[in-house]
Design a protein around this motif. Structure first.
Motif, PDB file in Angstrom:
ATOM      1  N   ASN A 133      38.658  13.797 -54.872  1.00 45.48           N
ATOM      2  CA  ASN A 133      38.406  12.800 -53.830  1.00 45.48           C
ATOM      3  C   ASN A 133      39.134  11.505 -54.190  1.00 45.48           C
ATOM      4  OD1 ASN A 133      36.798  11.354 -55.702  1.00 45.48           O
ATOM      5  ND2 ASN A 133      34.969  12.543 -55.107  1.00 45.48           N
ATOM      6  N   LYS A 134      39.039  10.527 -53.341  1.00 43.75           N
ATOM      7  CA  LYS A 134      39.786   9.285 -53.532  1.00 43.75           C
ATOM      8  C   LYS A 134      39.413   8.588 -54.823  1.00 43.75           C
ATOM      9  CE  LYS A 134      40.814   4.848 -51.326  1.00 43.75           C
ATOM     10  NZ  LYS A 134      40.552   3.973 -50.152  1.00 43.75           N
ATOM     11  N   ARG A 135      38.117   8.490 -55.100  1.00 42.91           N
ATOM     12  CA  ARG A 135      37.662   7.792 -56.297  1.00 42.91           C
ATOM     13  C   ARG A 135      38.134   8.510 -57.561  1.00 42.91           C
ATOM     14  NH1 ARG A 135      37.154   3.466 -59.126  1.00 42.91           N
ATOM     15  NH2 ARG A 135      35.323   3.410 -60.540  1.00 42.91           N
TER      16      ARG A 135
ATOM     17  N   LYS B 267      40.821  10.317 -57.905  1.00 43.30           N
ATOM     18  CA  LYS B 267      42.257  10.082 -58.046  1.00 43.30           C
ATOM     19  C   LYS B 267      42.533   8.700 -58.621  1.00 43.30           C
ATOM     20  CE  LYS B 267      43.673  13.171 -54.294  1.00 43.30           C
ATOM     21  NZ  LYS B 267      44.319  13.265 -52.958  1.00 43.30           N
ATOM     22  N   GLU B 268      41.775   7.703 -58.164  1.00 43.61           N
ATOM     23  CA  GLU B 268      41.953   6.341 -58.669  1.00 43.61           C
ATOM     24  C   GLU B 268      41.660   6.271 -60.161  1.00 43.61           C
ATOM     25  OE1 GLU B 268      39.322   4.099 -56.247  1.00 43.61           O
ATOM     26  OE2 GLU B 268      40.734   3.927 -54.561  1.00 43.61           O
TER      27      GLU B 268
END
Length: 365
Positions: A336-338, A340-341
């Protein structure tokens, strides 16, 4: 290099005793030296055929040959004995009644034929050993006549043609002298006995085929394709001869997690990226059940770790081999986005901690 005995007789490795005997008789008759006087190639071929049959017709020798490639003492692991290392004359005469100057079939006790059977084992049964039941159909002495072939109240008699010897001698006078020929008696088939009133259930053969269920002890450490001989549990012998053996070849069902290499057990163990990087306390599978294992921090993909005495004991030994854990580091997918960050941030601050990455590009430059 010695030729493969199965190729010599033209049969498959799983051929039955009857198929091997049939192939031998056919080839031996075609190549017998008495039918090819002075043909050295034919004589050599005959010896080769006879040597192959002498090994493959004997259950114990065949089992050793299948396993070690030799019919000799398995402790030596030497080459197969040469084709000259047995008495061809007595061996051939024990199979059929000779050609011209050949010998006659023996009338004494004849050992029963060996039987072969296959048995499926689980992976654990092959490692630790077990007792299994197996049902086979074998020749046994007729219960009615007790193997004599004669009807109740009667008995076999000495053959009048050969006087109970099973063979007939004839003398032919030639300008060079007398030639004595010994052949199998046609009246009794070489048995020396004839049955005037045959037993009806077995038609005078003295044998019938019956199914029996046997318990077979499987030794710990046996491997796929190996054979366990069960002495005296083959077909019954003739003329008071002993029974043959039952040769049980095992087939090991593959395990879902483990593979085997001789005494070693191998297992692929998937771990997460975090477990490999930080280290972890894991429960890992063995043949003895789950055990606790400490995975060291910084474990790389493909790393192999050893578990002492968690493998297989070789046949006849109690000392077990080891188990090997092959580490598979799983790379996360569908982030998810988090996530990946966080991984991007981790990568930015970790480049100096990748010596292999740096060394690779230094070599390129």
């Amino acid at each position: 290099m010695a030729k493969d005995f199965y190729d010599v007789l033209g049969v498959q490795r799983g051929a039955s005793d009857e198929e091997i005997k049939k192939a031998y008789r056919k080839l031996a008759k075609e190549n017998h030296p008495d039918l090819h006087q002075g043909d050295e190639q034919c004589e050599a071929r005959f010896k080769e055929i006879s040597a192959a049959y002498e090994t493959l017709s004997d259950g114990e020798k065949r089992a050793r040959y299948d396993r070690f490639g030799t019919a000799g003492d398995p402790g030596g692991y030497g080459p197969v004995a040469g084709y000259e290392d047995f008495d061809l004359g007595s061996f051939v005469s024990s199979i059929f009644g000779g050609f011209g100057g050949g010998g006659a079939r023996r009338t004494g006790p004849v050992r029963g034929e060996n039987m072969r059977a296959a048995l499926n084992l689980t992976f654990e049964e092959s490692v630790f050993g077990c007792t299994k039941e197996i049902t086979v159909s074998r020749l046994e002495h007729c219960e009615t006549c007790k193997g004599t072939g004669a009807a109740d109240g009667t008995r076999s008699e000495n053959c009048q043609s050969c006087g109970g010897k099973g063979q007939v001698r004839s003398v032919k006078n030639t300008p060079l002298g007398s030639i004595v020929t010994t052949t199998t008696c046609q009246s009794c088939g070489g048995k020396g006995k004839v049955v005037r009133t045959p037993c009806q259930p077995c038609k005078g053969t003295g044998f019938d085929r019956r199914k029996v269920t046997l318990s077979v002890g499987i030794p710990a450490g046996i491997n796929d394709g190996q054979t366990v001989p069960v002495r005296g549990q083959g077909s019954a012998g003739a003329n008071g001869g002993p029974s043959g053996d039952l040769l049980v070849t095992v087939r090991v069902i593959p395990h879902a997690l483990f593979t085997r290499n001789e005494t070693e057990i191998h297992c692929e163990l998937p771990v997460t990226f975090a477990q490999a990087a930080l280290g972890a306390e894991l429960m890992v599978p063995t043949l003895d059940g789950k055990v606790r294992y400490t995975l060291p921090a910084g474990t790389q993909n493909g790393a192999v770790f050893r578990l002492k005495n968690k493998g297989v004991a070789p046949l006849g030994s109690r000392q077990r081999g080891d188990q090997f854990l092959h580490i598979l580091v799983e790379i996360p997918t569908n982030l998810n986005k988090r996530q990946k960050e966080l991984i991007s941030e981790f990568d930015k601050i970790s480049k100096d901690q990748s010596p292999k990455h740096k060394s690779f590009w230094d070599k390129w430059r």
